[in-house]
Design a protein around this motif. Sequence first.
Motif, PDB file in Angstrom:
ATOM      1  N   GLU A 143       1.312  -7.021   0.022  1.00 58.54           N
ATOM      2  CA  GLU A 143       2.454  -6.636   0.915  1.00 58.54           C
ATOM      3  C   GLU A 143       3.611  -7.071   0.341  1.00 58.54           C
ATOM      4  O   GLU A 143       4.670  -6.542   0.404  1.00 58.54           O
ATOM      5  N   SER A 146       4.016  -4.727  -2.782  1.00 55.11           N
ATOM      6  CA  SER A 146       4.544  -3.446  -2.353  1.00 55.11           C
ATOM      7  C   SER A 146       6.001  -3.368  -1.738  1.00 55.11           C
ATOM      8  O   SER A 146       6.533  -2.357  -2.110  1.00 55.11           O
ATOM      9  N   GLN A 147       6.370  -4.349  -1.371  1.00 53.91           N
ATOM     10  CA  GLN A 147       7.906  -4.591  -0.930  1.00 53.91           C
ATOM     11  C   GLN A 147       8.712  -4.690  -2.060  1.00 53.91           C
ATOM     12  O   GLN A 147       9.777  -3.908  -2.167  1.00 53.91           O
ATOM     13  N   GLN A 152       6.057   3.284  -0.581  1.00 52.18           N
ATOM     14  CA  GLN A 152       6.041   3.825   0.580  1.00 52.18           C
ATOM     15  C   GLN A 152       4.933   3.888   1.465  1.00 52.18           C
ATOM     16  O   GLN A 152       4.788   4.227   2.688  1.00 52.18           O
ATOM     17  N   HIS A 153       3.867   4.105   0.654  1.00 48.45           N
ATOM     18  CA  HIS A 153       2.377   4.219   1.070  1.00 48.45           C
ATOM     19  C   HIS A 153       1.748   2.994   1.863  1.00 48.45           C
ATOM     20  O   HIS A 153       2.271   1.637   1.273  1.00 48.45           O
ATOM     21  N   LYS A 154       1.176   2.833   2.911  1.00 49.07           N
ATOM     22  CA  LYS A 154       0.288   1.866   3.463  1.00 49.07           C
ATOM     23  C   LYS A 154      -1.165   1.807   2.326  1.00 49.07           C
ATOM     24  O   LYS A 154      -1.979   2.883   2.317  1.00 49.07           O
ATOM     25  N   THR A 156      -4.866   0.459   1.440  1.00 46.25           N
ATOM     26  CA  THR A 156      -5.907  -0.272   2.012  1.00 46.25           C
ATOM     27  C   THR A 156      -6.501  -1.260   0.843  1.00 46.25           C
ATOM     28  O   THR A 156      -6.831  -0.419  -0.261  1.00 46.25           O
ATOM     29  N   HIS A 173      -4.156   8.392   1.570  1.00 45.90           N
ATOM     30  CA  HIS A 173      -4.559   7.186   1.838  1.00 45.90           C
ATOM     31  C   HIS A 173      -4.982   6.435   0.843  1.00 45.90           C
ATOM     32  O   HIS A 173      -6.198   6.177   0.696  1.00 45.90           O
ATOM     33  N   SER A 175      -6.121   3.350  -1.799  1.00 46.54           N
ATOM     34  CA  SER A 175      -6.920   2.557  -1.748  1.00 46.54           C
ATOM     35  C   SER A 175      -7.096   1.676  -2.953  1.00 46.54           C
ATOM     36  O   SER A 175      -7.341   2.125  -3.959  1.00 46.54           O
TER      37      SER A 175
END
Length: 452
Positions: A143, A146-147, A152-154, A156, A173, A175
């Motif tokens: 997290e 990513s920030q 922008q993607h979530k 997994t 999606h 991963s």
Amino acid sequence: MKSLILLLIAMSAAGTFPFIIYIALSTIFDNYISARFRYRCLKYCLLLYLVPFPLLKYFIYHRYFSTPKPLNGNVVISLTGKIVQTSTGFYLNSVGSLQKIFIGLWICSLSIIIFYKAINFSRFHRKISQNVLSDPEIIKIVEMLSQEMQLQHKVTVYENSLASSPFTYGTFHPSIVLTSLSDKNNLPLIIRHELQHIKSHDFLFRQLAFLVLMLHCYNPFVYFFFCEVIEVQELACDENVMKYLSREEQRCYGYLLIMTAAKERSEVKSRITLMFSKNNRIFLKRRVKRIGIFVKPKIALNVSIIIFMISISCIPVFAYNPPTADLRSVPWTGFFDPAEGAQVSVFDNGNEIECITFEDESSMIPSDEIYFKDTENYFITDNGDIIIIEPGDIQTYAGCSHIFVNGKHKNHSRNKNGGCIVKTYKGKICTKCNYTKDFSLDSTVTYSPCPH
């Protein structure tokens, strides 16, 4: 069929020509061209391989810049296998049954390969996604990075016991899979690398490169192109990651690549995923050698390469010119389908075109004109008898008591454009010596191309 083959060849050449220039210049100026710029060049080639720019150029030119060709006299225009242009738009004329079979087999083969890849990927995902990462510390690292990278993607994250390099897969999606070779002490470096792949949409471009491989499998250069995309993706990813690392972290990053590759066993196909490292010694050496080296962009060199690649790609794009039947000069009544049939016959009454008739393939040419396969001149009597005329038959024979019959003399001649002209004369012929006389021109018909 012919138009489709020409289009595929033009698209293949449009992507291959700049790719050859890219390979040559990137080899010569290896130390002056960054991996990120190489990646952009390959994306340009990828675009040319997949988008039918030759066909788009064709439509734009014929729609806005070409003028209708005037039709003089009685003209027969062949439509078979051509793109038919009318005042209302473009139509692809139907192809023969055998050609339809080949096109169907080609499309079916591509569909089977795509379906097979999709099934394999689905099975792979089900196998990998069984263990979602639950470690809060690692989740926090993902997290935070990513920030920091403004992703922008979530994402997994999964964990797996595979003895393979950590890898990334997925487009919509994405991963990350942390395997048994994931060094716990250097997880931020590994995760940053995988997140960079996601940020650059590398998985999507990898699949598009594979699509190029399927579409242009007859072109040997696309295999080199696919391998180059895979390697440059990793080099560009390394370059982007280096921006966030200190000198010490860069050394750890290089060491981590080597150690991961040394322990790796090929349990995952790298063409499905984007691996953190792989045990390819030559490429690994190339990656490690470029770590920590900042390539200052040479604007003049980069601009020159771009201009050169664009210019060379324009050659096949503008060279593409499929067979076209231009019917814009013909009064359009809409009573026939230009996508079907074989030819149209245009009749000129004085200075204006009076009408247009549509004929199917069985009536491409008058039945008697099959004799043009063996001769350029023959006479057809009013009774339907065919008399072959040799060049010397126009001279009168002394001592022949001529018996003349009325009919028509047909003369066949080819033109420079691959078509032909059939002139019909009314006259008389002697049934004994083939002497002809009293000729007067009855009609002139132009065929494009020659159907005889």
